[in-house]
Enzyme design. Structure first.
Site, short mmCIF file in Angstrom:
data_model
loop_
_atom_site.label_atom_id
_atom_site.label_comp_id
_atom_site.label_asym_id
_atom_site.label_seq_id
_atom_site.Cartn_x
_atom_site.Cartn_y
_atom_site.Cartn_z
N ASP A 155 1.07 -0.16 -6.01
CA ASP A 155 0.50 1.70 -6.79
C ASP A 155 2.00 2.20 -7.20
OD1 ASP A 155 1.68 2.89 -4.66
OD2 ASP A 155 -0.37 2.48 -3.53
N GLU B 104 -5.12 4.73 -8.44
CA GLU B 104 -3.25 3.77 -9.13
C GLU B 104 -3.24 2.93 -7.83
OE1 GLU B 104 -2.71 6.62 -5.55
OE2 GLU B 104 -3.77 6.74 -6.78
#
Length: 335
Positions: A204, A247
């Site tokens: 991420d 994300e």
């Protein structure tokens, strides 16, 4: 019925219908429609009908002329669609339409040859009533068949778009979470059946909330899309890139052992270490966790170990790669 309705108007409308069908196929294939050429075809047909009706009144010549024009249009339909067969997700709708177009073109050419032979004085073993009935029946089926083919192709296209929307993230174009787990389950079954390694990268964006708060969500969205584009340039075509949520992203690496997966992860980390430039005002880095399937392990268990490695990478300072093998077994199980 006046001759102008049964001859000029009827034949022009029929030719215009075939022309419109061809234009619709070209629109479906996202090809430009040559309206001038198609309009000229209809005008030529009308001119021939007028000449062969009021100049030289010949039913046979009119049949030959119109049959040749219809055959040419149907042949173009088939030639437009046939190359799409090789790359079509669902082949049957296109195959049906191609066969219908070629069949109609063949019937029209046979009709032109038969009536042309009669004009030349040759005799045929069928009377005019039988010939008219056969060709009328074939013609009556042609346009409905082509229309059915168009409907099937449009329906297949809608289904393909809906499936793509369900299987891909609308923002980044990466695989969706649902599609990722479906593909992972199939890949796990293939790995168990044939043997070989299977690895997973989980990563991420470091401090992504700070990017959103500082530069706005539009910039954050561009960062996510940029990450998927850059990831696709690093991994293989057989690898699966998915957005699991927010994300967080995953890359499934078939036939990839632990050591190779670490090399891929490090190469990916370097590719995703980006300074502010261009339309993306925010620089970003990623942290990556790497796990390789253990004997008897499930996808969820491998994902849990990769998640633990990802947390270890963040705890270690971010912008780094962590190997799940280096973590204590209890840590991987509790995360």
């Amino acid at each position: 019925m006046p001759d102008i309705l049964s001859v000029e108007v009827a034949n022009t409308l029929l030719l215009g219908t075939t022309v419109t069908m061809l234009a619709g196929y070209r629109r479906h294939l996202a090809l430009p429609v040559p309206w001038r050429r198609l309009g000229a075809c209809v005008a030529l047909g009308l001119l021939l009908i007028v000449i062969l009706h009021h100049g030289v009144d010949s039913v046979g010549a009119r049949v030959v002329a119109m049959s040749v024009l219809h055959a040419a249009l149907c042949l173009e339909m088939g030639l437009l669609l046939a190359p799409r067969l090789a790359r079509a997700g669902r082949r049957y709708p296109i195959l049906f339409t191609v066969c219908a177009a070629y069949a109609n073109a063949a019937v029209q050419l046979v009709r032109a040859l038969v009536y042309g032979a009669q004009l030349g004085g040759a005799s045929v073993p069928w009377d005019d009533a039988t010939l008219s009935m056969v060709f009328f029946s074939a013609g009556a089926l042609a346009l409905p068949a082509l229309t059915l083919g168009a409907v099937m192709m449009a329906n297949a296209d809608l289904i393909a778009r809906a499936r793509h929307a369900a299987d891909h993230d609308h923002l980044t174009g990466a695989r969706s979470r649902r599609a990722f787990f479906d593909l992972a389950a199939r890949e796990l079954a293939r790995t168990l059946r044939r043997g070989g390694p299977l690895s997973l990268l989980l990563f991420d964006v470091d401090h992504f909330k700070r990017i959103n708060d500082t530069y706005g969500h539009a910039t954050g969205d561009r960062v996510l899309a940029d990450i998927v584009e850059r990831t696709g340039a690093v991994v293989r075509s057989i690898d699966t890139v998915a957005r699991l949520g927010g994300e967080e992203f995953a890359v499934l690496l078939p036939d990839t052992g632990a050591d190779t997966a670490l090399l891929v992860a490090e190469r990916l980390r370097g590719a995703l270490e980006r300074a502010p430039e261009g339309v993306i005002a925010a620089g970003y880095t990623v942290s990556i966790g790497v796990a390789t399937l253990d004997p008897g392990e499930s996808i969820d268990a491998m994902l849990s170990r990769a998640d633990a490695a990802l947390y270890a990478a963040k705890a270690g300072g971010r912008n780094m790669v962590a190997d799940a093998r280096a973590l204590p077994a209890q840590t991987a199980q509790t995360v």
